[in-house]
Design a protein around this motif. Structure first.
Motif, PDB file in Angstrom:
ATOM      1  N   THR A   1       0.802  -1.208   0.000  1.00  0.00           N
ATOM      2  CA  THR A   1       0.000   0.000   0.000  1.00  0.00           C
ATOM      3  C   THR A   1       0.846   1.275   0.000  1.00  0.00           C
ATOM      4  O   THR A   1       1.899   1.343   0.648  1.00  0.00           O
ATOM      5  CB  THR A   1      -0.959   0.001   1.209  1.00  0.00           C
ATOM      6  N   LEU A   2       0.402   2.260  -0.757  1.00  0.00           N
ATOM      7  CA  LEU A   2       0.993   3.604  -0.834  1.00  0.00           C
ATOM      8  C   LEU A   2       2.431   3.602  -1.338  1.00  0.00           C
ATOM      9  O   LEU A   2       3.192   4.533  -1.074  1.00  0.00           O
ATOM     10  CB  LEU A   2       0.897   4.323   0.515  1.00  0.00           C
TER      11      LEU A   2
ATOM     12  N   ALA B   1       0.375   3.051  -6.604  1.00  0.00           N
ATOM     13  CA  ALA B   1      -0.113   4.171  -7.413  1.00  0.00           C
ATOM     14  C   ALA B   1      -0.315   3.762  -8.867  1.00  0.00           C
ATOM     15  O   ALA B   1      -1.307   4.155  -9.501  1.00  0.00           O
ATOM     16  CB  ALA B   1       0.869   5.343  -7.325  1.00  0.00           C
ATOM     17  N   GLU B   2       0.609   2.955  -9.386  1.00  0.00           N
ATOM     18  CA  GLU B   2       0.493   2.513 -10.772  1.00  0.00           C
ATOM     19  C   GLU B   2      -0.704   1.587 -10.967  1.00  0.00           C
ATOM     20  O   GLU B   2      -1.435   1.675 -11.963  1.00  0.00           O
ATOM     21  CB  GLU B   2       1.786   1.803 -11.195  1.00  0.00           C
TER      22      GLU B   2
ATOM     23  N   ASP C   1       1.516  11.052   4.927  1.00  0.00           N
ATOM     24  CA  ASP C   1       2.525  11.632   4.036  1.00  0.00           C
ATOM     25  C   ASP C   1       2.675  10.796   2.760  1.00  0.00           C
ATOM     26  O   ASP C   1       2.796  11.337   1.655  1.00  0.00           O
ATOM     27  CB  ASP C   1       3.871  11.721   4.743  1.00  0.00           C
ATOM     28  N   GLU C   2       2.674   9.482   2.911  1.00  0.00           N
ATOM     29  CA  GLU C   2       2.826   8.610   1.751  1.00  0.00           C
ATOM     30  C   GLU C   2       1.606   8.656   0.843  1.00  0.00           C
ATOM     31  O   GLU C   2       1.726   8.588  -0.382  1.00  0.00           O
ATOM     32  CB  GLU C   2       3.098   7.173   2.199  1.00  0.00           C
ATOM     33  N   LEU C   3       0.427   8.807   1.422  1.00  0.00           N
ATOM     34  CA  LEU C   3      -0.795   8.936   0.627  1.00  0.00           C
ATOM     35  C   LEU C   3      -0.725  10.185  -0.254  1.00  0.00           C
ATOM     36  O   LEU C   3      -1.082  10.143  -1.445  1.00  0.00           O
ATOM     37  CB  LEU C   3      -2.008   8.997   1.550  1.00  0.00           C
ATOM     38  N   GLU C   4      -0.242  11.266   0.328  1.00  0.00           N
ATOM     39  CA  GLU C   4      -0.080  12.500  -0.468  1.00  0.00           C
ATOM     40  C   GLU C   4       1.024  12.341  -1.499  1.00  0.00           C
ATOM     41  O   GLU C   4       0.894  12.790  -2.642  1.00  0.00           O
ATOM     42  CB  GLU C   4       0.228  13.675   0.463  1.00  0.00           C
TER      43      GLU C   4
END
Length: 416
Positions: free
Chosen positions: A37-38, A43-44, A169-172
């Motif tokens: 996750t994240l 993201a891909e 932070d990683e989500l952003e």
């Protein structure tokens, strides 16, 4: 309410091709996937899923926890949507199907309805929940728990991984933090298709698992503290070996689970040893006990026995035991009406089936607290999951997706 006809079939080859295409993102080292996750790979995978949804005419919503909601409109603007989905994130050594099957089967339902020009009164929303696995950021099912109001969003944002990186932070960073307030969406129902992650369906020769209940779960992070000393020069009677404490608690966990058969399981799956050197007696061991049962009283009794017995076992050998609960959910009972629709769909389609209690945790377990929910399961080979060798057949995937579709569409109500 109209039940769909037996001639409504998904395109099994298209579903399988989609699963294989998603598996190309974040490949593992032994044929599975590492799309935690994240990460950039997550993201891909999300971007690919979004592109498929848009090609199918769906509109994408994104909330503050990164949960993705791809909507197919219904004919009644006031009707609450029927949600269907699972998760795209994987274990570090995960398989190609855990979670992914449920998301892409939801998409295949929409594609099939488009192919057949079938309209439903209720909208249908295909969902990808963030961080179901909980490997990188504990606990598991983090974002569905926030959606259900069980955990606070800001607490979730503050979860850190092994490298000290924060969830928020990683989500952003990966660009998938949405504007929508988490939990604001209302559901008519939620369905989740998943591989069984256990051996029962294959062993019994059943096509479909009709999930009536889920197991409750407690993750208890334990710390045993001793004294780090040279392994060669410290006499045996003077040692305070934290590793011995781990050994004693490991056996205790096994004994506790055996006492509560047939409704309980327990094990220690995650261990960190400090300083983790060949010639130093362990001064500290941090590990997680995983207790599960679909009977709440059993689950609570197992935890109580661990907390009562483990400190003494450790004190007897000169080490200290501390523990805190880091993951939890109570055993869910799924909605009887939706369970019946899954069972009836399997009957109509001619698939063999049996009732199941899910041995694993799923996002459906949290959503069940706030909206009518149920699950469908298909077999997996040798019951193997959370392993790169995890495998299912195209036929199992198609059968699960078809039963899912019929139950979802019956709930969403076909418009003639």
């Amino acid at each position: 309410m109209t039940a769909p006809g037996q001639n409504m079939k998904i395109n099994g080859e298209r579903l399988w091709d989609s699963i294989m295409e998603m598996a190309k993102i974040g490949p593992g080292i032994a044929g599975g996937n590492n799309r935690q996750t994240l990460t950039d790979e997550d993201a891909e995978g999300r971007a690919l899923f979004q592109s498929w949804c848009e090609a199918a005419g769906l509109t994408m919503g994104l909330d503050e926890m990164g949960n993705m909601f791809a909507r197919r409109e219904g004919t009644d603007p006031d009707a609450l949507p029927v949600y269907v989905g699972s998760h795209l994130d994987t274990q570090p050594t995960g398989g190609k199907y855990d979670g992914v099957l449920g998301v892409l089967a939801g998409l295949e339902i929409v594609r099939t309805l488009n192919d057949l020009d079938i309209k439903t009164r209720h909208p249908i929303v295909v969902t990808n929940w963030t961080n179901e696995e909980g490997t990188r950021f504990a606990p598991a099912m983090l974002s569905s728990a926030v959606f259900a109001g069980v955990l606070e969003r800001d607490w979730a944002y503050g979860r850190v991984d092994a490298a000290g990186k924060r969830f928020g932070d990683e989500l952003e960073r990966i660009g998938w933090k949405g504007p929508e307030k988490v939990g604001d969406r209302k559901m008519h129902a939620f369905f989740e298709l998943h591989i069984e992650q256990g051996p029962i369906l294959e062993a019994e020769g059943k096509d479909i698992g009709v999930v009536t209940h889920g197991q409750g779960l407690r993750w208890i992070e334990c710390t045993v503290t001793g004294k780090g000393q040279h392994t060669g020069s410290t006499p045996m009677y003077m040692r305070r070996n934290a590793g011995r404490g781990l050994a004693r608690v490991t056996e205790l966990v096994h004994e506790i689970a055996l006492q509560y058969q047939p409704n309980a399981v327990g094990a220690i799956g995650h261990v960190d040893v400090y300083p983790n050197s060949r010639n130093i007696i362990p001064e500290k061991v941090v590990f997680t006990v995983d207790f599960r049962s679909h009977v709440l009283e059993t689950l609570e009794a197992m935890v109580a026995e661990l907390m009562e017995t483990a400190p003494g076992l450790c004190a007897d050998i000169g080490v200290k035991f501390d523990a805190q609960t880091v993951g939890f959910f109570d055993p869910p009972s799924f909605d009887e009406t939706l369970v019946a629709r899954v069972r009836n769909a399997a009957d109509r389609l001619g698939y063999s089936h049996t009732d199941l209690i899910s041995g694993a945790g799923h996002d459906a377990c949290w959503i069940n607290k706030v909206y009518p929910t149920t699950m469908v399961m298909c077999p997996c080979k040798d019951g193997l999951s959370h392993n790169e060798a995890e495998e299912i057949t195209p036929g199992w995937a198609s059968a699960g997706a078809e039963v899912l579709m019929h139950a979802v569409v019956e709930t969403a109500e076909i418009v003639e």
